[in-house]
Design an enzyme around this catalytic site. Structure first.
Site, PDB file in Angstrom:
ATOM      1  CB  SER A  20      -1.858   9.571  10.566  1.00 55.43           C
ATOM      2  OG  SER A  20      -1.814  10.951  10.182  1.00 55.43           O
ATOM      3  CG  HIS A  76       2.521  10.274  11.141  1.00 55.71           C
ATOM      4  ND1 HIS A  76       3.879   9.896  10.775  1.00 55.71           N
ATOM      5  CD2 HIS A  76       2.085  10.817   9.902  1.00 55.71           C
ATOM      6  CE1 HIS A  76       4.354  10.535   9.623  1.00 55.71           C
ATOM      7  NE2 HIS A  76       3.092  10.738   9.082  1.00 55.71           N
ATOM      8  CG  ASP A 119       0.093  13.002   8.101  1.00 56.67           C
ATOM      9  OD1 ASP A 119       1.160  12.774   7.597  1.00 56.67           O
ATOM     10  OD2 ASP A 119      -0.716  11.936   8.260  1.00 56.67           O
ATOM     11  CG  MET A 168      -1.018  17.542   4.138  1.00 59.96           C
ATOM     12  SD  MET A 168      -2.196  16.692   3.571  1.00 59.96           S
ATOM     13  CE  MET A 168      -1.938  15.096   4.294  1.00 59.96           C
ATOM     14  CG  HIS A 171       5.079  13.030   7.019  1.00 61.81           C
ATOM     15  ND1 HIS A 171       4.242  12.289   6.402  1.00 61.81           N
ATOM     16  CD2 HIS A 171       5.806  13.429   5.937  1.00 61.81           C
ATOM     17  CE1 HIS A 171       4.533  11.973   5.020  1.00 61.81           C
ATOM     18  NE2 HIS A 171       5.684  12.926   4.796  1.00 61.81           N
ATOM     19  CG  MET A 218       3.631  15.389   3.396  1.00 61.52           C
ATOM     20  SD  MET A 218       2.140  14.242   3.264  1.00 61.52           S
ATOM     21  CE  MET A 218       1.587  14.316   5.052  1.00 61.52           C
ATOM     22  CG  MET A 230       5.465   9.441   0.779  1.00 65.15           C
ATOM     23  SD  MET A 230       4.332   9.758   2.541  1.00 65.15           S
ATOM     24  CE  MET A 230       2.547   9.586   1.962  1.00 65.15           C
ATOM     25  N   GLY A 256      -1.159  13.652   0.417  1.00 70.86           N
ATOM     26  CA  GLY A 256      -2.272  14.697   0.066  1.00 70.86           C
ATOM     27  C   GLY A 256      -3.710  14.469   0.710  1.00 70.86           C
ATOM     28  CG  PHE A 257      -6.277  13.702  -0.448  1.00 70.73           C
ATOM     29  CD1 PHE A 257      -7.283  14.700  -0.337  1.00 70.73           C
ATOM     30  CD2 PHE A 257      -5.507  13.780  -2.049  1.00 70.73           C
ATOM     31  CE1 PHE A 257      -7.532  15.971  -1.168  1.00 70.73           C
ATOM     32  CE2 PHE A 257      -5.755  14.956  -2.752  1.00 70.73           C
ATOM     33  CZ  PHE A 257      -6.771  15.914  -2.262  1.00 70.73           C
ATOM     34  N   GLY A 258      -6.041  11.550   3.158  1.00 73.41           N
ATOM     35  CA  GLY A 258      -6.021  10.292   3.841  1.00 73.41           C
ATOM     36  C   GLY A 258      -6.979   9.143   3.309  1.00 73.41           C
ATOM     37  N   GLY A 259      -6.862   8.040   3.768  1.00 76.10           N
ATOM     38  CA  GLY A 259      -7.772   7.049   3.326  1.00 76.10           C
ATOM     39  C   GLY A 259      -7.894   6.236   2.053  1.00 76.10           C
ATOM     40  CG  ASP A 308       2.283   8.173   5.834  1.00 78.71           C
ATOM     41  OD1 ASP A 308       1.202   7.788   5.762  1.00 78.71           O
ATOM     42  OD2 ASP A 308       2.683   9.402   5.867  1.00 78.71           O
ATOM     43  N   GLY A 309       0.871   5.240   4.209  1.00 79.78           N
ATOM     44  CA  GLY A 309      -0.064   5.252   3.193  1.00 79.78           C
ATOM     45  C   GLY A 309      -0.849   3.960   2.991  1.00 79.78           C
ATOM     46  N   GLY A 310      -2.169   3.945   3.485  1.00 83.24           N
ATOM     47  CA  GLY A 310      -2.834   2.475   2.974  1.00 83.24           C
ATOM     48  C   GLY A 310      -2.618   1.578   3.694  1.00 83.24           C
ATOM     49  N   GLY A 346      -3.629   6.139   9.558  1.00 86.46           N
ATOM     50  CA  GLY A 346      -4.462   7.100   9.920  1.00 86.46           C
ATOM     51  C   GLY A 346      -6.095   6.695  10.081  1.00 86.46           C
TER      52      GLY A 346
END
Length: 228
Positions: free
Chosen positions: A13, A38, A40, A42, A71, A73, A142, A147-150, A181-183, A203
């Site tokens: 991402s 990917h 993102d 937003m 994606h 969002m 998800m 809303g946020f990376g990391g 997607d996420g973490g 990401g």
């Protein structure tokens, strides 16, 4: 339309990329073997952060042959499908929570020449997909609140991934893929693959590292190490 084949893919991402060196970083991961990018998007309404629009997709398109996995969002995504398709998107995912007319939106994405996906936030039950299955290529779960990376992977989502993976053959279009997607990171990616994920968005674990290409290779190796 993108060729979405049934295999394990890492989709880095660009949310975590260095935008001052974006084309170069994308080239690095493509040379390392990545097929999916990917993207993102937003809007500051559906999620609290604001990122990018079709102009960035258009600017990046000439520099890579990767599949652009966009994606959205955003609220009312139907307003921007054609814009992202014209800019170079190959695949567009929209959120179940963001529109009142999902069947119409799936048709709109296909008419624009893209493959289509539906994303679900962590607390959203996965229901009703059988009514849009004919148009659906990807289901995105998800595993953080968007809303946020990391962010840190929500461990409770492993059971949701497993349930969704088992349910796809019962109603889904043949070849419909499960994306997460996420973490995602080296320490948990094998468990996520074992739970049934086929496309894994990462990401910070790729572009957030000093050597994105090396990080991609390590992440992919971890994903495939204990594949069952």
């Amino acid at each position: 339309m993108a060729d979405l084949t049934r295999m394990i893919e890492i989709a880095p991402s660009i949310l975590s990329a260095d935008f001052a060196a974006l084309a170069g970083q994308v080239a690095q991961i493509e040379q390392a073997g990545a097929r999916f990018l990917h993207i993102d998007v937003m809007d500051g309404h559906f999620v609290p952060h604001i990122t990018l629009g079709p102009l960035i997709v258009q600017a990046l398109r000439p520099y890579t042959q990767m599949i652009f996995d966009v994606h959205l969002m955003i609220e009312r995504p139907e307003r921007y499908i054609e814009d992202f398709a014209r800019a170079g998107a190959d695949h567009i995912t929209v959120h179940w929570e963001a529109t009142r007319h999902m069947h119409r939106l799936m048709q709109q994405i296909k008419a624009a020449g893209c493959t289509a996906g539906i994303a679900f936030n962590p607390a959203t039950p996965v229901t009703g997909l059988e009514f849009v299955a004919e148009h659906l290529d990807v289901v995105l779960l998800m595993t953080v609140n968007p809303g946020f990376g990391g962010q840190t992977f929500i461990e409770g989502m492993l059971s949701k991934i497993t349930q969704m993976s088992r349910g796809l053959p019962d109603w889904g279009k043949p070849g419909c893929l499960l994306q997460v997607d996420g973490g995602i990171q080296v320490g948990n990616i094998a468990r996520v693959v074992q739970a049934g994920a086929e496309i894994l968005v990462a990401g910070a674990a790729v572009f957030g590292q000093p050597n994105p290409a090396g990080a991609y290779v390590a992440l992919r190796a971890a994903a495939l190490a204990n594949r069952v």
